[in-house]
Design an enzyme around this catalytic site. Structure first.
Site, mmCIF file in Angstrom:
data_model
loop_
_atom_site.group_PDB
_atom_site.id
_atom_site.type_symbol
_atom_site.label_atom_id
_atom_site.label_comp_id
_atom_site.label_asym_id
_atom_site.label_seq_id
_atom_site.Cartn_x
_atom_site.Cartn_y
_atom_site.Cartn_z
ATOM 1 N N LEU A 121 -53.550 24.520 44.221
ATOM 2 C CA LEU A 121 -53.493 24.845 42.794
ATOM 3 C C LEU A 121 -54.890 24.871 42.158
ATOM 4 C CD1 LEU A 121 -51.916 24.975 40.020
ATOM 5 C CD2 LEU A 121 -51.996 22.472 40.037
ATOM 6 N N ASP A 170 -48.457 22.023 22.451
ATOM 7 C CA ASP A 170 -48.370 21.698 21.027
ATOM 8 C C ASP A 170 -47.234 20.705 20.760
ATOM 9 O OD1 ASP A 170 -49.099 21.811 18.423
ATOM 10 O OD2 ASP A 170 -48.273 23.789 18.027
ATOM 11 N N HIS A 180 -50.996 12.119 21.800
ATOM 12 C CA HIS A 180 -51.878 12.728 22.814
ATOM 13 C C HIS A 180 -51.812 11.931 24.125
ATOM 14 C CE1 HIS A 180 -53.169 15.446 19.793
ATOM 15 N NE2 HIS A 180 -53.926 14.576 19.128
#
Ligand code: FPP
Length: 230
Positions: free
Chosen positions: A113, A2, A19
């Site tokens: 991962l 956020d 973004h």
């Protein structure tokens, strides 16, 4: 993740550039997890509520996701990263759905991962969807064990740590079922400013937590053992 919009606003830039900077922070965090043997990283990139944003911003976010898949999946694969997506992909363009499917297929046997992107995801949707899938598969009796087999994150252990940037102290419909015993860490740092040092701070905070999963603390357990009649 956020704070992208506020990061841009502080710089008198359009929100979408927040973004774009957020994507750079994504790369840093993915590399950090890869290098430090963190096995699962799940990123909340687009919630089912984010469709309520202006069409230009939604289009930009979806285009950014598509571009990232086109440009970065080969590198993820080379680094033994397994890519997954959770959320309702049926609302995406055919092109984006194909890219997601191909990224998952290409990386499915990787053992490093597991990088999961939550897109058009909502925690409540996930639970209802799991119940529907369980019913369709013939389960008449629902239990926690049954339902959890159909949840979007069924391939991953329950998260140890949730990091939310941007100063809000709430879950906002993220993986609500999976988070029941997750340690929560909230920071005012805006996502595009989230650096490796902030990741270390979050991990350091986590390492100081006493995770009891509903049990009593160690001191109390010792005490009760000593007071129970043999
Ligand atoms: C929340 O900040 C962030 C988002 C809704 C989008 C997150 C997307 C990225 C970090 C980039 C793309 C990621 C991938 C995995 C391709 P906000 O816009 O709500 O910020 P604000 O609260 O300051 O307005």
């Amino acid at each position: 993740m956020d704070g992208n919009g506020r990061w841009a606003k502080e710089r008198y830039l359009p929100r979408v550039l927040g973004h774009r900077s957020g994507l750079k922070a994504v790369r840093k965090s993915v590399e950090f997890c890869h290098q430090n043997n963190i096995q699962f990283l799940t990123l909340f990139a687009f919630s089912s509520e984010n469709w309520r944003r202006p069409i230009e911003e939604v289009s930009f976010l979806l285009a950014l996701f598509q571009k990232s898949l086109e440009e970065e999946v080969a590198k993820l694969d080379k680094n033994n990263v397994r890519f997954k997506m959770i959320g309702d992909r049926s609302k995406f363009s055919t092109k984006l759905q194909d890219l997601i499917q191909e990224a998952e297929r290409l990386t499915q046997d990787n053992t490093g991962l597991t990088l999961t992107v939550a897109a058009n995801y909502g925690g409540r949707w996930d639970i209802v969807n799991a119940a529907k899938q369980a019913a369709l598969s013939g389960h008449v009796e629902l239990s926690e064990d049954v339902l959890s087999q159909y949840l979007q994150l069924q391939f991953a252990p329950e998260p140890d740590l949730l990091i939310r940037t941007g100063g809000e102290v709430r879950i906002s419909n993220f993986v609500i079922w999976d988070l029941v015993y997750t340690e929560l860490y909230f920071t005012d740092v805006l996502w595009p400013d989230f650096e490796i040092k902030h990741f270390y701070e979050a991990l350091s905070h986590y390492s100081g937590r006493d995770r009891r999963f509903g049990r009593a603390g160690v001191d109390q357990e010792v005490l009760s053992e000593n007071t129970v009649d043999p």
